[in-house]
Design an enzyme around this catalytic site. Sequence first.
Site, PDB file in Angstrom:
ATOM      1  N   GLU A  55       0.787  -1.236   0.000  1.00 39.17           N
ATOM      2  CA  GLU A  55       0.000   0.000   0.000  1.00 39.17           C
ATOM      3  C   GLU A  55       0.823   1.292   0.000  1.00 39.17           C
ATOM      4  O   GLU A  55       0.762   2.068   0.962  1.00 39.17           O
ATOM      5  CB  GLU A  55      -0.962   0.009   1.190  1.00 39.17           C
ATOM      6  CG  GLU A  55      -1.965  -1.103   1.163  1.00 39.17           C
ATOM      7  CD  GLU A  55      -3.126  -0.887   2.123  1.00 39.17           C
ATOM      8  OE1 GLU A  55      -3.077   0.041   2.935  1.00 39.17           O
ATOM      9  OE2 GLU A  55      -4.096  -1.657   2.047  1.00 39.17           O
TER      10      GLU A  55
ATOM     11  N   GLU B 215      -5.305  -8.473   0.778  1.00 41.07           N
ATOM     12  CA  GLU B 215      -6.025  -8.167   2.026  1.00 41.07           C
ATOM     13  C   GLU B 215      -7.490  -7.921   1.718  1.00 41.07           C
ATOM     14  O   GLU B 215      -7.808  -7.306   0.695  1.00 41.07           O
ATOM     15  CB  GLU B 215      -5.494  -6.887   2.703  1.00 41.07           C
ATOM     16  CG  GLU B 215      -4.179  -7.013   3.397  1.00 41.07           C
ATOM     17  CD  GLU B 215      -3.726  -5.699   4.028  1.00 41.07           C
ATOM     18  OE1 GLU B 215      -4.575  -4.869   4.406  1.00 41.07           O
ATOM     19  OE2 GLU B 215      -2.500  -5.504   4.118  1.00 41.07           O
TER      20      GLU B 215
HETATM   21  C1  BGC Z   1      -3.251  -2.210   5.797  1.00 39.64           C
HETATM   22  C2  BGC Z   1      -3.312  -2.931   7.103  1.00 39.64           C
HETATM   23  C3  BGC Z   1      -4.453  -2.385   7.937  1.00 39.64           C
HETATM   24  C4  BGC Z   1      -5.740  -2.678   7.218  1.00 39.64           C
HETATM   25  C5  BGC Z   1      -6.986  -2.189   7.922  1.00 39.64           C
HETATM   26  C6  BGC Z   1      -4.591  -1.927   5.196  1.00 39.64           C
HETATM   27  O1  BGC Z   1      -4.652  -0.583   4.866  1.00 39.64           O
HETATM   28  O2  BGC Z   1      -2.375  -2.832   4.913  1.00 39.64           O
HETATM   29  O3  BGC Z   1      -2.077  -2.805   7.726  1.00 39.64           O
HETATM   30  O4  BGC Z   1      -4.483  -2.883   9.213  1.00 39.64           O
HETATM   31  O5  BGC Z   1      -5.736  -2.117   5.932  1.00 39.64           O
HETATM   32  O6  BGC Z   1      -6.990  -0.812   8.046  1.00 39.64           O
END
Ligand code: BGC
Length: 443
Positions: free
Chosen positions: A155, A349
């Site tokens: 990110e 993610e």
């Molecule tokens: C990040 C994580 C974060 C998650 C939830 C992403 O932006 O890579 O580190 O905890 O989203 O906010």
Amino acid sequence: MGAATSSIQIEGASAEDGKGENIWDVYAKEEGRIHGGQNAVTACDHYHRFRDDVAMMKEMGLKAYRFSVDWSRGLPEGRGRVNEKGVRFYQELIDELLANGIEPYLTLYHWEMPYELYKCGGWMNPRSVQWFGDYAKLVAERFSDRVKYFFTINEPQCFTGLGYLTAEHAPGLKAPVRDTFEMAHNILKAHGRATQMLREYGKQKLTIGLAPTAGMTYPASGSAEDIEAARESLFSLPDLPVWTWNVAWWSDPVIFGKYPEEGLVKYEKYLPKITDEDMKLISEPIDIYGQNIYNGKCIRMGKDGKPEEVKRFDGFPRTAANWPVTPEALEYGVKFLYERYRKPIYITENGISCADVVSIDNKVHDSNRTDFLARYLRALKKAAGEADVRGYFQWSLMDNFEWNKGYSERFGLVYVDYQTQERIWKDSAFWYRDVIKNNGNNL
Ligand code: BGC
């Protein structure tokens, strides 16, 4: 199918066994920066409990686990001297994963800039390309006999935007816009350099990608016009000054070797010198395309022939972090990305923060999370018919240090009691285990 975490968010042991400081260690010491004055000194104490945590992953049936290496644990000053104890921690973690049949996916940079390098300008310094390359060499030398899958950078949109424009994340600066474009260019070059170094020093054939983010888009209807509007909008570039949340400025250079035309015009007066050699380095071929996807905007074609956002109605479903629940983001986002970049895709993610509590029966009944994941995974299944989807990492294995929100947001499948470090499986963890066991056929 697997789950993801990152080093700062779970490890703790922030000053143990020779680890150096990173920008988050320093940032958290400053009053008023992090919710409730919290910090990641202990976090989930994963550094000491990793064997139990891996056992938990195995019980959940995770096939893969995405984690990040804290640069300052291996290289306390960010370059030069190697901290063998820090390296050993990751080697032991990797061995434990493999012994339990879990494929490790290693992220090199999940926002952990070593403080010593930050003092030299961090990503503003053009030498950061070399620093990151040398760090990647160490990672390749020490871990790639066992790890096959690597993501260079997580990110960049967030750590430049939140860290240097809005000042909500470490290092908490409001930098001039020009600086952020300079940094972005160095970050992309550093990604290219790391890719080269991983390949050159890798001990086997490695699979390499990066893990950007950005809000996705989806069409208001199935009409060709709305779909086109959503597609166009996904790859368009935002206005200044908060420009970093977009796909094309970061991913086009990596895949196509050039910045998007729209941005070259729109951002012209803020751009650094960009050479052909830079673009060659940035577009060093990668094998896979990762994308963190949490939500998206609903778009339709406006009467003037331009995409327009459809306003969300009052009471639109939202997570505890107030993010909209938009499973369509995982269907259309993935399709649009694949159409454009033509690389095998990983969802690096995806997940939800809920106001989880331990109930009177000592269980955590997080039906909102199960519902969220079921909807999103169904949407991903639809996309998989048209795109080459290779993997999905739920964020996150367990509740953890949510950056400037401290421990106030819970994203985990597993509840962490921060007083005792007890791990309690939420209902969604049992559900996720069944989904994996049935290979998604019960979704
Ligand atoms: C990040 C994580 C974060 C998650 C939830 C992403 O932006 O890579 O580190 O905890 O989203 O906010």
